[in-house]
Enzyme design. Sequence first.
Site, PDB file in Angstrom:
ATOM      1  N   HIS A 185       0.824  -1.184   0.000  1.00  0.00           N
ATOM      2  CA  HIS A 185       0.000   0.000   0.000  1.00  0.00           C
ATOM      3  C   HIS A 185       0.869   1.249   0.000  1.00  0.00           C
ATOM      4  O   HIS A 185       2.049   1.213   0.357  1.00  0.00           O
ATOM      5  CB  HIS A 185      -0.933  -0.002   1.209  1.00  0.00           C
TER       6      HIS A 185
ATOM      7  N   CYS B 283      -1.409  -1.614   7.696  1.00  0.00           N
ATOM      8  CA  CYS B 283      -0.641  -0.387   7.504  1.00  0.00           C
ATOM      9  C   CYS B 283      -0.712   0.505   8.745  1.00  0.00           C
ATOM     10  O   CYS B 283       0.284   1.121   9.133  1.00  0.00           O
ATOM     11  CB  CYS B 283      -1.153   0.378   6.286  1.00  0.00           C
TER      12      CYS B 283
ATOM     13  N   CYS C  95      -5.350   0.682   6.050  1.00  0.00           N
ATOM     14  CA  CYS C  95      -5.893  -0.612   6.451  1.00  0.00           C
ATOM     15  C   CYS C  95      -5.322  -0.986   7.820  1.00  0.00           C
ATOM     16  O   CYS C  95      -4.446  -0.306   8.360  1.00  0.00           O
ATOM     17  CB  CYS C  95      -5.560  -1.678   5.408  1.00  0.00           C
TER      18      CYS C  95
ATOM     19  N   GLU D 143       1.079   3.768   1.895  1.00  0.00           N
ATOM     20  CA  GLU D 143       1.684   4.160   3.173  1.00  0.00           C
ATOM     21  C   GLU D 143       3.035   3.490   3.373  1.00  0.00           C
ATOM     22  O   GLU D 143       4.011   4.118   3.819  1.00  0.00           O
ATOM     23  CB  GLU D 143       0.757   3.800   4.345  1.00  0.00           C
TER      24      GLU D 143
END
Length: 204
Positions: free
Chosen positions: A79, A113, A110, A81
């Site tokens: 992701h 993360c 999420c 991040e």
Amino acid sequence: MAGPGRACGECCWQVPWIRGPMKRLYPGIFSFHFRNLRYASGRNSSYLCFQVRRTRHPAPAPFDRGVFRNQFCEDESYHAELCFLSWFHAKMLSPDEHYRITWFLSWSPCAACADVVARFLRTHQNVKLSIFAARLYYFWLPAFRWGLQKLHHVGAQVAIMSYQDFNNCWKKFVYNRRMRFKCWKKVHKNSKFLSDLLQEILGC
């Protein structure tokens, strides 16, 4: 979910190989992926617009602003991040500097993360993070709600993007050709709805 990647001490997961940040987004990409719908489908990419302020060296420097999106590496999905943290840790982070980082996210983090970012912030007291999300990701699932609470508990600012945030992102992170930002329907109403929901999740 984002894959774990390689460990970097106790602070964050490192992506084995990562592309650097993009400068800006095309208007259609921004309008589609940052549209603050209450429930969104077909938006499987995550985008992160970032701004880094170094408090001891306030003058802007290259790559103090840019955009990450989720990336694939060795058949793993990471992701946005984690892509930012991996890049920031390798290219910019110094124990002799203090940082104020602002993220504008198409989706809130999420659960996985959020846990990584929370551990990163606990380990690096010289980094302060503000997160503004266009939409809430799986907000009805306890693990995702707890992830947002973790970020709040470690001192990160967690909020929903307002009209002004979308307008600022349009100016700073979009190839806008000097065109003004044209908001979509219900941008204010949806922002208020999501903000109230987030405050409930955070217990504020």
